[in-house]
Design a protein around this motif. Structure first.
Motif, mmCIF file in Angstrom:
data_model
loop_
_atom_site.group_PDB
_atom_site.id
_atom_site.type_symbol
_atom_site.label_atom_id
_atom_site.label_comp_id
_atom_site.label_asym_id
_atom_site.label_seq_id
_atom_site.Cartn_x
_atom_site.Cartn_y
_atom_site.Cartn_z
ATOM 1 N N SER A 43 0.808 -1.231 0.000
ATOM 2 C CA SER A 43 0.000 0.000 0.000
ATOM 3 C C SER A 43 0.839 1.278 0.000
ATOM 4 O O SER A 43 0.482 2.241 -0.689
ATOM 5 C CB SER A 43 -1.000 0.007 1.156
ATOM 6 O OG SER A 43 -0.357 -0.057 2.407
ATOM 7 N N HIS A 73 -4.958 -0.788 1.409
ATOM 8 C CA HIS A 73 -4.781 -0.837 -0.042
ATOM 9 C C HIS A 73 -4.935 0.567 -0.618
ATOM 10 O O HIS A 73 -5.814 1.318 -0.196
ATOM 11 C CB HIS A 73 -5.825 -1.782 -0.636
ATOM 12 C CG HIS A 73 -5.685 -2.081 -2.089
ATOM 13 N ND1 HIS A 73 -4.479 -2.256 -2.710
ATOM 14 C CD2 HIS A 73 -6.629 -2.254 -3.061
ATOM 15 C CE1 HIS A 73 -4.674 -2.522 -3.997
ATOM 16 N NE2 HIS A 73 -5.978 -2.527 -4.225
ATOM 17 N N ASP A 75 -9.349 -5.321 -6.440
ATOM 18 C CA ASP A 75 -9.082 -4.346 -5.371
ATOM 19 C C ASP A 75 -9.825 -4.718 -4.093
ATOM 20 O O ASP A 75 -9.277 -4.614 -2.993
ATOM 21 C CB ASP A 75 -9.434 -2.934 -5.829
ATOM 22 C CG ASP A 75 -8.458 -2.406 -6.874
ATOM 23 O OD1 ASP A 75 -7.247 -2.634 -6.709
ATOM 24 O OD2 ASP A 75 -8.912 -1.786 -7.841
ATOM 25 N N THR A 119 -8.007 -7.707 -2.573
ATOM 26 C CA THR A 119 -6.744 -7.288 -1.942
ATOM 27 C C THR A 119 -7.015 -6.689 -0.569
ATOM 28 O O THR A 119 -6.363 -7.040 0.416
ATOM 29 C CB THR A 119 -5.993 -6.282 -2.837
ATOM 30 O OG1 THR A 119 -5.703 -6.912 -4.087
ATOM 31 C CG2 THR A 119 -4.704 -5.813 -2.188
ATOM 32 N N GLY A 120 -7.985 -5.781 -0.492
ATOM 33 C CA GLY A 120 -8.336 -5.174 0.793
ATOM 34 C C GLY A 120 -8.828 -6.208 1.798
ATOM 35 O O GLY A 120 -8.441 -6.177 2.967
ATOM 36 N N ARG A 145 -5.889 -8.425 3.106
ATOM 37 C CA ARG A 145 -5.027 -7.696 4.046
ATOM 38 C C ARG A 145 -5.742 -7.444 5.370
ATOM 39 O O ARG A 145 -5.109 -7.465 6.424
ATOM 40 C CB ARG A 145 -4.540 -6.393 3.409
ATOM 41 C CG ARG A 145 -3.548 -6.672 2.287
ATOM 42 C CD ARG A 145 -3.042 -5.418 1.653
ATOM 43 N NE ARG A 145 -2.132 -5.745 0.551
ATOM 44 C CZ ARG A 145 -1.741 -4.877 -0.357
ATOM 45 N NH1 ARG A 145 -2.144 -3.613 -0.295
ATOM 46 N NH2 ARG A 145 -0.925 -5.237 -1.324
#
Length: 109
Positions: free
Chosen positions: A10, A79, A92, A95-96, A99
């Motif tokens: 990030s 992110h 996206d 990914t968020g 994490r």
């Protein structure tokens, strides 16, 4: 003032933003560190409880910073990305979400 912890790539992704968008995102993250809401944000509960999205618009496009600030002492930036379509892409979001889940596992240890 809360600390900031950039997760995964990030920070590197934020550094790739054009300078005006990078400055605005940094300013908004600073607001969050100081207990304030960003100027333009929305909740992203589909990613995780307490996750919010900072929305930054620039002449070159639209940028997003996903973060969670509900934990004591730290703002976790999950992110950072350039938004290319009206809806946030599955990649996206994934990914968020990943994490966020990894962060929860780490905090439970």
């Amino acid at each position: 003032m809360k600390n900031v912890d950039f997760r995964g790539s990030s920070l590197a992704d934020l550094r790739k933003f054009p300078n005006p968008a990078k400055r605005e995102a940094g300013y908004q993250i600073d607001n969050v560190q100081n207990g304030l809401d960003p100027d333009d944000w929305k909740p992203m509960e589909t990613i995780g409880a307490g996750v919010k999205e900072i929305r930054v618009r620039d002449d070159s496009g639209t940028y997003r910073v996903l973060y969670v600030a509900k934990f004591e002492g730290t703002v976790y930036v999950l992110h950072c990305f350039k938004k290319k379509t009206p809806k946030t892409s599955k990649l996206d979001k994934d990914t968020g979400t990943k994490r966020y889940k990894d962060l929860l596992k780490e905090l439970r240890k």
